[in-house]
Design a protein around this motif. Structure first.
Motif, PDB file in Angstrom:
ATOM      1  N   ASP A  89       0.976 -68.246  -3.675  1.00 20.99           N
ATOM      2  CA  ASP A  89      -0.305 -67.716  -4.556  1.00 20.99           C
ATOM      3  C   ASP A  89      -0.416 -66.323  -4.673  1.00 20.99           C
ATOM      4  OD1 ASP A  89      -3.180 -66.736  -4.587  1.00 20.99           O
ATOM      5  OD2 ASP A  89      -3.662 -68.854  -4.560  1.00 20.99           O
ATOM      6  N   GLU A  90      -0.182 -65.858  -5.879  1.00 23.08           N
ATOM      7  CA  GLU A  90      -0.210 -64.432  -6.153  1.00 23.08           C
ATOM      8  C   GLU A  90      -1.321 -63.624  -5.333  1.00 23.08           C
ATOM      9  OE1 GLU A  90       2.153 -62.613  -8.037  1.00 23.08           O
ATOM     10  OE2 GLU A  90       3.352 -64.465  -8.189  1.00 23.08           O
ATOM     11  N   GLY A  91      -2.522 -63.991  -5.328  1.00 28.01           N
ATOM     12  CA  GLY A  91      -3.907 -63.550  -4.926  1.00 28.01           C
ATOM     13  C   GLY A  91      -3.805 -63.536  -3.316  1.00 28.01           C
ATOM     14  N   THR A  92      -3.583 -64.653  -2.880  1.00 30.58           N
ATOM     15  CA  THR A  92      -3.661 -64.639  -1.282  1.00 30.58           C
ATOM     16  C   THR A  92      -2.217 -64.534  -0.418  1.00 30.58           C
ATOM     17  OG1 THR A  92      -3.221 -67.145  -1.272  1.00 30.58           O
ATOM     18  CG2 THR A  92      -5.566 -66.146  -1.578  1.00 30.58           C
ATOM     19  N   GLY A  93      -1.034 -64.794  -1.314  1.00 31.64           N
ATOM     20  CA  GLY A  93       0.017 -64.809  -0.781  1.00 31.64           C
ATOM     21  C   GLY A  93       0.614 -66.110   0.038  1.00 31.64           C
ATOM     22  N   GLU A  94      -0.636 -67.135  -0.125  1.00 34.99           N
ATOM     23  CA  GLU A  94      -0.189 -68.429   0.662  1.00 34.99           C
ATOM     24  C   GLU A  94       1.002 -69.015   0.208  1.00 34.99           C
ATOM     25  OE1 GLU A  94      -3.129 -71.431   2.232  1.00 34.99           O
ATOM     26  OE2 GLU A  94      -2.751 -71.996   0.253  1.00 34.99           O
ATOM     27  N   HIS A  95       1.967 -69.548   1.209  1.00 32.34           N
ATOM     28  CA  HIS A  95       3.052 -70.387   0.968  1.00 32.34           C
ATOM     29  C   HIS A  95       2.431 -71.935   0.733  1.00 32.34           C
ATOM     30  CE1 HIS A  95       4.699 -66.475   1.690  1.00 32.34           C
ATOM     31  NE2 HIS A  95       5.852 -66.930   1.020  1.00 32.34           N
ATOM     32  N   SER A  96       2.776 -72.484  -0.258  1.00 37.35           N
ATOM     33  CA  SER A  96       2.778 -73.895  -0.005  1.00 37.35           C
ATOM     34  C   SER A  96       3.903 -74.726  -0.748  1.00 37.35           C
ATOM     35  CB  SER A  96       1.488 -74.432  -0.677  1.00 37.35           C
ATOM     36  OG  SER A  96       1.261 -74.124  -2.020  1.00 37.35           O
ATOM     37  N   ILE A  97       3.865 -76.017  -0.252  1.00 35.56           N
ATOM     38  CA  ILE A  97       5.259 -76.757  -0.773  1.00 35.56           C
ATOM     39  C   ILE A  97       4.715 -78.109  -1.111  1.00 35.56           C
ATOM     40  CG2 ILE A  97       7.010 -75.468   0.463  1.00 35.56           C
ATOM     41  CD1 ILE A  97       6.528 -78.975   1.667  1.00 35.56           C
ATOM     42  N   GLU A 155       2.960 -70.342   7.160  1.00 33.20           N
ATOM     43  CA  GLU A 155       2.812 -68.736   7.379  1.00 33.20           C
ATOM     44  C   GLU A 155       4.110 -68.519   7.975  1.00 33.20           C
ATOM     45  OE1 GLU A 155      -0.352 -67.328   9.527  1.00 33.20           O
ATOM     46  OE2 GLU A 155      -2.051 -68.606   8.674  1.00 33.20           O
ATOM     47  N   ILE A 156       4.807 -67.577   7.342  1.00 35.73           N
ATOM     48  CA  ILE A 156       5.990 -67.104   7.679  1.00 35.73           C
ATOM     49  C   ILE A 156       6.186 -65.823   8.212  1.00 35.73           C
ATOM     50  CG2 ILE A 156       6.606 -66.186   5.517  1.00 35.73           C
ATOM     51  CD1 ILE A 156       9.441 -67.001   5.652  1.00 35.73           C
ATOM     52  N   GLU A 157       6.897 -65.567   9.428  1.00 37.72           N
ATOM     53  CA  GLU A 157       7.103 -64.045   9.940  1.00 37.72           C
ATOM     54  C   GLU A 157       8.696 -63.907   9.835  1.00 37.72           C
ATOM     55  OE1 GLU A 157       7.285 -62.242  14.323  1.00 37.72           O
ATOM     56  OE2 GLU A 157       5.711 -63.632  13.617  1.00 37.72           O
ATOM     57  N   ILE A 158       8.792 -62.861   8.888  1.00 35.98           N
ATOM     58  CA  ILE A 158      10.274 -62.444   8.722  1.00 35.98           C
ATOM     59  C   ILE A 158      10.433 -61.200   9.509  1.00 35.98           C
ATOM     60  CG2 ILE A 158      12.008 -61.745   7.110  1.00 35.98           C
ATOM     61  CD1 ILE A 158      10.193 -63.218   4.945  1.00 35.98           C
ATOM     62  N   THR A 159      11.831 -61.126  10.141  1.00 35.85           N
ATOM     63  CA  THR A 159      12.152 -59.990  10.915  1.00 35.85           C
ATOM     64  C   THR A 159      13.608 -59.458  10.548  1.00 35.85           C
ATOM     65  OG1 THR A 159      11.056 -60.812  12.619  1.00 35.85           O
ATOM     66  CG2 THR A 159      12.723 -59.136  13.233  1.00 35.85           C
ATOM     67  N   PRO A 160      13.787 -58.148  10.057  1.00 38.17           N
ATOM     68  CA  PRO A 160      15.050 -57.709   9.600  1.00 38.17           C
ATOM     69  C   PRO A 160      16.064 -57.722  10.766  1.00 38.17           C
ATOM     70  CG  PRO A 160      13.405 -56.358   8.656  1.00 38.17           C
ATOM     71  CD  PRO A 160      12.770 -57.111   9.763  1.00 38.17           C
ATOM     72  N   ASN A 161      17.160 -58.300  10.666  1.00 37.42           N
ATOM     73  CA  ASN A 161      18.286 -58.114  11.610  1.00 37.42           C
ATOM     74  C   ASN A 161      19.354 -57.121  11.345  1.00 37.42           C
ATOM     75  OD1 ASN A 161      20.595 -58.766  13.294  1.00 37.42           O
ATOM     76  ND2 ASN A 161      19.726 -60.767  13.290  1.00 37.42           N
ATOM     77  N   GLU A 162      19.245 -56.203  12.168  1.00 37.31           N
ATOM     78  CA  GLU A 162      20.130 -54.865  11.788  1.00 37.31           C
ATOM     79  C   GLU A 162      21.675 -55.237  12.300  1.00 37.31           C
ATOM     80  OE1 GLU A 162      19.032 -52.354  10.448  1.00 37.31           O
ATOM     81  OE2 GLU A 162      16.997 -53.351  10.522  1.00 37.31           O
ATOM     82  N   THR A 163      22.098 -56.334  12.434  1.00 36.36           N
ATOM     83  CA  THR A 163      23.508 -56.500  13.122  1.00 36.36           C
ATOM     84  C   THR A 163      24.206 -56.448  11.542  1.00 36.36           C
ATOM     85  OG1 THR A 163      22.837 -58.321  14.673  1.00 36.36           O
ATOM     86  CG2 THR A 163      25.050 -58.149  13.905  1.00 36.36           C
ATOM     87  N   PRO A 164      25.120 -55.389  11.611  1.00 39.82           N
ATOM     88  CA  PRO A 164      26.005 -55.449  10.424  1.00 39.82           C
ATOM     89  C   PRO A 164      26.586 -56.852  10.091  1.00 39.82           C
ATOM     90  CG  PRO A 164      26.481 -53.782  11.793  1.00 39.82           C
ATOM     91  CD  PRO A 164      25.525 -54.903  12.694  1.00 39.82           C
ATOM     92  N   LEU A 165      26.653 -57.331   8.865  1.00 42.70           N
ATOM     93  CA  LEU A 165      27.368 -58.399   8.274  1.00 42.70           C
ATOM     94  C   LEU A 165      28.556 -58.060   7.290  1.00 42.70           C
ATOM     95  CD1 LEU A 165      27.422 -61.458   8.867  1.00 42.70           C
ATOM     96  CD2 LEU A 165      25.726 -61.629   6.746  1.00 42.70           C
TER      97      LEU A 165
END
Length: 128
Positions: free
Chosen positions: A112-120, A7-17
């Motif tokens: 998985d397109e339906g559930t959004g589950e990420h697997s490797i 499960e992934i949690e992504i947070t935008p970082n507003e620090t200009p690059l």
């Protein structure tokens, strides 16, 4: 072969690059043959809404892989253009510690397109 989901949690970082480059921090919780957590940084450019963009990622995993304890760094390079997607997702050579020292390999990611589950599916070996 090692199978795992995350499960992934992504947070935008507003620090200009750089102009036109987005930066995102993320955290993952891994389950399955990989147990642990990882943190990473993603840089992206292009226009994902139109289907044309690319990203690079560095990520550090801490936990167990097939019962072996240590850390690994992962590197990703992803592109999308006109419906075509490309992804290279590897263990960074020389990044393994503990029982994962010397590990090399490739991660094959599916979403998985339906559930959004990420697997490797991890194909890993040792360089010594």
């Amino acid at each position: 072969m090692t199978r795992a989901t995350f499960e992934i949690e992504i947070t935008p970082n507003e620090t200009p690059l750089l102009p036109g480059v987005g930066r995102f921090d993320f955290q993952k919780v891994w389950e399955g043959d990989m147990q642990g957590r990882s943190v990473g940084l993603m840089l992206s450019a292009g226009d994902p809404a139109s289907g044309t963009a690319g990203y690079v990622c560095m990520e550090v995993f801490e936990g167990t892989v097939d019962g072996k304890l240590g850390t690994l760094a992962f590197q990703q390079l992803g592109t999308m253009d006109g419906g075509n997607q490309g992804l290279r997702y590897i263990i960074v050579p020389g990044s393994g510690t503990g029982e994962l020292e010397g590990a090399i390999g490739v991660l094959n990611l599916t979403v998985d397109e339906g559930t959004g589950e990420h697997s490797i599916l991890l194909e890993m070996s040792s360089d010594h």
